[in-house]
Write an enzyme that holds these catalytic residues in place. Structure first.
Site, PDB file in Angstrom:
ATOM      1  N   GLY A  13       0.823  -1.213   0.000  1.00 14.30           N
ATOM      2  CA  GLY A  13       0.000   0.000   0.000  1.00 14.30           C
ATOM      3  C   GLY A  13       0.854   1.259   0.000  1.00 14.30           C
ATOM      4  N   GLY A  72       1.056   4.399   3.584  1.00 11.08           N
ATOM      5  CA  GLY A  72       2.183   3.664   3.009  1.00 11.08           C
ATOM      6  C   GLY A  72       3.296   4.593   2.553  1.00 11.08           C
ATOM      7  N   SER A  83      -8.049   0.470  12.406  1.00 14.74           N
ATOM      8  CA  SER A  83      -8.616   1.822  12.447  1.00 14.74           C
ATOM      9  C   SER A  83      -9.401   1.965  13.743  1.00 14.74           C
ATOM     10  CB  SER A  83      -9.552   1.972  11.252  1.00 14.74           C
ATOM     11  OG  SER A  83     -10.535   2.940  11.526  1.00 14.74           O
ATOM     12  N   SER A  84      -9.554   3.213  14.194  1.00 13.05           N
ATOM     13  CA  SER A  84     -10.305   3.418  15.440  1.00 13.05           C
ATOM     14  C   SER A  84     -11.797   3.142  15.253  1.00 13.05           C
ATOM     15  CB  SER A  84     -10.084   4.837  15.966  1.00 13.05           C
ATOM     16  OG  SER A  84     -10.480   5.782  14.997  1.00 13.05           O
ATOM     17  N   CYS A  85     -12.252   2.969  13.992  1.00 14.74           N
ATOM     18  CA  CYS A  85     -13.683   2.688  13.797  1.00 14.74           C
ATOM     19  C   CYS A  85     -14.050   1.252  14.131  1.00 14.74           C
ATOM     20  CB  CYS A  85     -14.131   3.047  12.383  1.00 14.74           C
ATOM     21  SG  CYS A  85     -13.498   1.903  11.172  1.00 14.74           S
ATOM     22  N   TYR A 109     -16.396  -1.509   6.735  1.00 16.44           N
ATOM     23  CA  TYR A 109     -14.959  -1.281   6.884  1.00 16.44           C
ATOM     24  C   TYR A 109     -14.495  -1.791   8.253  1.00 16.44           C
ATOM     25  CZ  TYR A 109     -10.543   1.306   6.940  1.00 16.44           C
ATOM     26  OH  TYR A 109      -9.209   1.653   6.993  1.00 16.44           O
ATOM     27  N   LYS A 131     -11.773  -4.675   9.215  1.00 17.22           N
ATOM     28  CA  LYS A 131     -10.606  -4.319  10.035  1.00 17.22           C
ATOM     29  C   LYS A 131     -10.524  -5.200  11.291  1.00 17.22           C
ATOM     30  CE  LYS A 131      -8.440  -1.579   7.634  1.00 17.22           C
ATOM     31  NZ  LYS A 131      -7.042  -1.895   7.337  1.00 17.22           N
ATOM     32  N   THR A 134      -5.909   6.367  15.018  1.00 19.12           N
ATOM     33  CA  THR A 134      -7.069   7.251  15.013  1.00 19.12           C
ATOM     34  C   THR A 134      -7.180   7.916  13.630  1.00 19.12           C
ATOM     35  OG1 THR A 134      -8.109   8.960  16.332  1.00 19.12           O
ATOM     36  CG2 THR A 134      -5.785   9.298  15.812  1.00 19.12           C
ATOM     37  N   ASN A 135      -8.075   8.908  13.464  1.00 16.64           N
ATOM     38  CA  ASN A 135      -8.220   9.593  12.166  1.00 16.64           C
ATOM     39  C   ASN A 135      -6.878  10.225  11.768  1.00 16.64           C
ATOM     40  OD1 ASN A 135     -10.891   9.073  13.075  1.00 16.64           O
ATOM     41  ND2 ASN A 135     -11.677  10.665  11.719  1.00 16.64           N
ATOM     42  N   LEU A 136      -6.462   9.970  10.538  1.00 12.57           N
ATOM     43  CA  LEU A 136      -5.142  10.408  10.073  1.00 12.57           C
ATOM     44  C   LEU A 136      -5.264  11.528   9.063  1.00 12.57           C
ATOM     45  CD1 LEU A 136      -3.803   6.820   9.433  1.00 12.57           C
ATOM     46  CD2 LEU A 136      -3.190   8.306  11.363  1.00 12.57           C
ATOM     47  N   HIS A 175     -11.783  12.117   3.740  1.00 13.82           N
ATOM     48  CA  HIS A 175     -12.121  12.322   5.151  1.00 13.82           C
ATOM     49  C   HIS A 175     -12.298  13.822   5.414  1.00 13.82           C
ATOM     50  CE1 HIS A 175     -10.534   8.178   5.672  1.00 13.82           C
ATOM     51  NE2 HIS A 175     -11.530   8.142   6.531  1.00 13.82           N
ATOM     52  N   ARG A 217     -12.492  22.452   0.303  1.00 16.45           N
ATOM     53  CA  ARG A 217     -13.700  23.282   0.172  1.00 16.45           C
ATOM     54  C   ARG A 217     -13.400  24.739   0.520  1.00 16.45           C
ATOM     55  NH1 ARG A 217     -17.974  20.266   3.055  1.00 16.45           N
ATOM     56  NH2 ARG A 217     -17.446  18.629   1.588  1.00 16.45           N
ATOM     57  N   ARG A 248     -13.587  14.353  17.048  1.00 14.60           N
ATOM     58  CA  ARG A 248     -12.590  13.463  16.462  1.00 14.60           C
ATOM     59  C   ARG A 248     -11.197  13.850  16.938  1.00 14.60           C
ATOM     60  NH1 ARG A 248     -16.665  11.358  15.384  1.00 14.60           N
ATOM     61  NH2 ARG A 248     -17.437  10.538  13.404  1.00 14.60           N
ATOM     62  N   ASP A 304     -23.490  12.584  11.183  1.00 12.88           N
ATOM     63  CA  ASP A 304     -22.370  12.900  12.076  1.00 12.88           C
ATOM     64  C   ASP A 304     -21.458  11.689  12.261  1.00 12.88           C
ATOM     65  OD1 ASP A 304     -22.592  15.543  12.769  1.00 12.88           O
ATOM     66  OD2 ASP A 304     -23.851  15.177  14.535  1.00 12.88           O
TER      67      ASP A 304
HETATM   68  P1  GDP Z   1     -15.360   9.228  10.364  1.00  8.73           P
HETATM   69  O1  GDP Z   1     -14.434   9.538  11.493  1.00  8.73           O
HETATM   70  O2  GDP Z   1     -15.293   7.796   9.939  1.00  8.73           O
HETATM   71  O3  GDP Z   1     -16.766   9.671  10.647  1.00  8.73           O
HETATM   72  O4  GDP Z   1     -14.784   9.991   9.088  1.00  8.73           O
HETATM   73  P2  GDP Z   1     -14.908  11.408   8.346  1.00  8.73           P
HETATM   74  O5  GDP Z   1     -13.570  12.038   8.394  1.00  8.73           O
HETATM   75  O6  GDP Z   1     -15.470  11.145   6.988  1.00  8.73           O
HETATM   76  O7  GDP Z   1     -15.978  12.307   9.127  1.00  8.73           O
HETATM   77  C1  GDP Z   1     -15.737  12.835  10.385  1.00  8.73           C
HETATM   78  C2  GDP Z   1     -16.811  13.831  10.785  1.00  8.73           C
HETATM   79  O8  GDP Z   1     -16.662  15.028  10.014  1.00  8.73           O
HETATM   80  C3  GDP Z   1     -18.253  13.372  10.583  1.00  8.73           C
HETATM   81  O9  GDP Z   1     -19.005  13.831  11.691  1.00  8.73           O
HETATM   82  C4  GDP Z   1     -18.680  14.139   9.333  1.00  8.73           C
HETATM   83  O10 GDP Z   1     -20.076  14.382   9.261  1.00  8.73           O
HETATM   84  C5  GDP Z   1     -17.922  15.452   9.519  1.00  8.73           C
HETATM   85  N1  GDP Z   1     -17.721  16.234   8.282  1.00  8.73           N
HETATM   86  C6  GDP Z   1     -18.002  17.551   8.144  1.00  8.73           C
HETATM   87  N2  GDP Z   1     -17.752  17.971   6.897  1.00  8.73           N
HETATM   88  C7  GDP Z   1     -17.253  16.900   6.227  1.00  8.73           C
HETATM   89  C8  GDP Z   1     -16.774  16.719   4.893  1.00  8.73           C
HETATM   90  O11 GDP Z   1     -16.765  17.610   4.066  1.00  8.73           O
HETATM   91  N3  GDP Z   1     -16.312  15.467   4.571  1.00  8.73           N
HETATM   92  C9  GDP Z   1     -16.296  14.444   5.473  1.00  8.73           C
HETATM   93  N4  GDP Z   1     -15.813  13.246   5.105  1.00  8.73           N
HETATM   94  N5  GDP Z   1     -16.772  14.584   6.727  1.00  8.73           N
HETATM   95  C10 GDP Z   1     -17.233  15.792   7.110  1.00  8.73           C
END
Ligand code: GDP
Length: 316
Positions: A12, A18, A109-111, A138, A142, A166-168, A181, A189, A211, A271
């Protein structure tokens, strides 16, 4: 310590994780790094993976390949997320066993943790309750990966370990507005809103979900640390132990990129898990902790995004 001269396979290597691991191993002086392009090896194909392992004979494996994405990609492509990941974990772990790989690290992953897990989440809360529905496929793949590593250790004594990041975020992330993510999606954006001088920028959900964000260079460092220092059955959390709300994250990104913008929440979007912050005391006790502060990581990641965009490397 693992031997810096032996063949190491990073499965990866093109992804966020990776590529960071490859950079870290190069800077550490590893002299025999092996990688393979997706077009040359489908990691979901056991016999192809076996053939590749038989010819390359890696001694160490970083198993960080997989199909990944944000909350929207996870909820709309559950089949890809469960199939690709189950297969990739299965083929690589099995092939590693067959050619007697000395040590393998697998990243989950933390999920994987239950939606209602006590926060911060300890390793022991795995399988103690129902999962968050937006990323169940997912998460199940995992969890199967963790159990694979555990199973090969129990049955055959293979030194296969699992780490749960955790979230990376960081350089090389997927900046797709829909499938990425939250952190890279919002960066893009706000960047585009500034270019087009839009007054408002949309953020999904209520902004109240919380997060934790770990810079991928910290994760790569932790993976090498664990390969050198950890050898046990139980998976181990990797994070900062600090979280913030999506609203706070969005404000930080806005202040960095486009301070004039007004944030508008779209609560028709999910959310996901209400809060997800890891208990990192096990890793801290071993002697590792994260170094990159979020403010610094946001600045360097945004710079990378702008440079990559200028080079034409970010898809429109
Ligand atoms: P998660 O940790 O698996 O839920 O992964 P994400 O990074 O996709 O989302 C994290 C949180 O950010 C969630 O509560 C989403 O609703 C919020 N969020 C807000 N704006 C965005 C966006 O533009 N993209 C994504 N992916 N999530 C968003």
């Amino acid at each position: 310590m693992i031997d810096r001269k032996s063949p190491v396979f990073v499965a990866g290597h093109k992804g966020l994780v990776g590529s960071a691991i490859l950079r870290r191993l190069e800077s550490e002086g590893f002299s025999d790094l092996r990688v393979v392009e997706r077009k040359d090896l489908d990691l979901r194909d056991q016999s192809a993976v076996d053939t590749w392992f038989e010819s390359e004979r890696p001694k160490y494996v970083f198993l960080v390949a997989g199909t990944v994405g944000g909350i929207m990609a996870n909820s709309t492509r559950p089949a890809d997320f469960i199939y690709d990941n189950l297969m990739i974990h299965g083929t690589v772990v099995h092939a590693s066993h067959r050619v007697e790989v000395e040590k393998l690290i697998y990243l989950g992953s933390s999920c994987i943790y239950p939606r209602e897990a006590d926060q911060p989440i300890t390793e022991s809360s795995l399988l103690s309750g129902p999962l968050e529905p937006t990323n169940e496929s997912y998460a199940l793949a995992k969890i199967a990966g963790i159990k694979l590593c555990e199973g090969y250790r129990r049955q055959y004594g293979d030194d296969f370990i699992s780490a749960m990041p955790t979230n990376l975020y960081g350089q090389g992330d997927n900046f797709d507005e829909i499938n990425g993510h939250v952190l890279p999606s919002l960066m893009r954006r706000f960047h585009e809103a500034k270019e087009e001088q839009q007054a408002t920028v949309e953020v999904w959900g209520t902004g109240k979900a919380k997060r934790e964000f770990l810079h991928v260079d910290d994760l790569a460092d932790a993976c090498l640390f664990l390969m050198d220092n950890y050898s046990d059955l139980e998976h181990i959390n990797v994070g900062t132990g600090v979280d913030l709300s999506i609203q706070e994250l969005a404000e930080n990104i806005r202040d960095l990129i486009y301070p004039e913008a007004e944030i508008v929440f779209d609560s028709s979007k999910p959310d996901g898990m209400p809060r997800k912050v890891l208990d990192v005391s096990k890793l801290t006790e071993l002697g590792w902790k994260a170094r990159v502060p979020l403010s610094e990581g946001l600045t360097s990641t945004y710079k990378w995004f702008c440079d990559a965009k200028a080079r034409g490397e970010i898809r429109e």
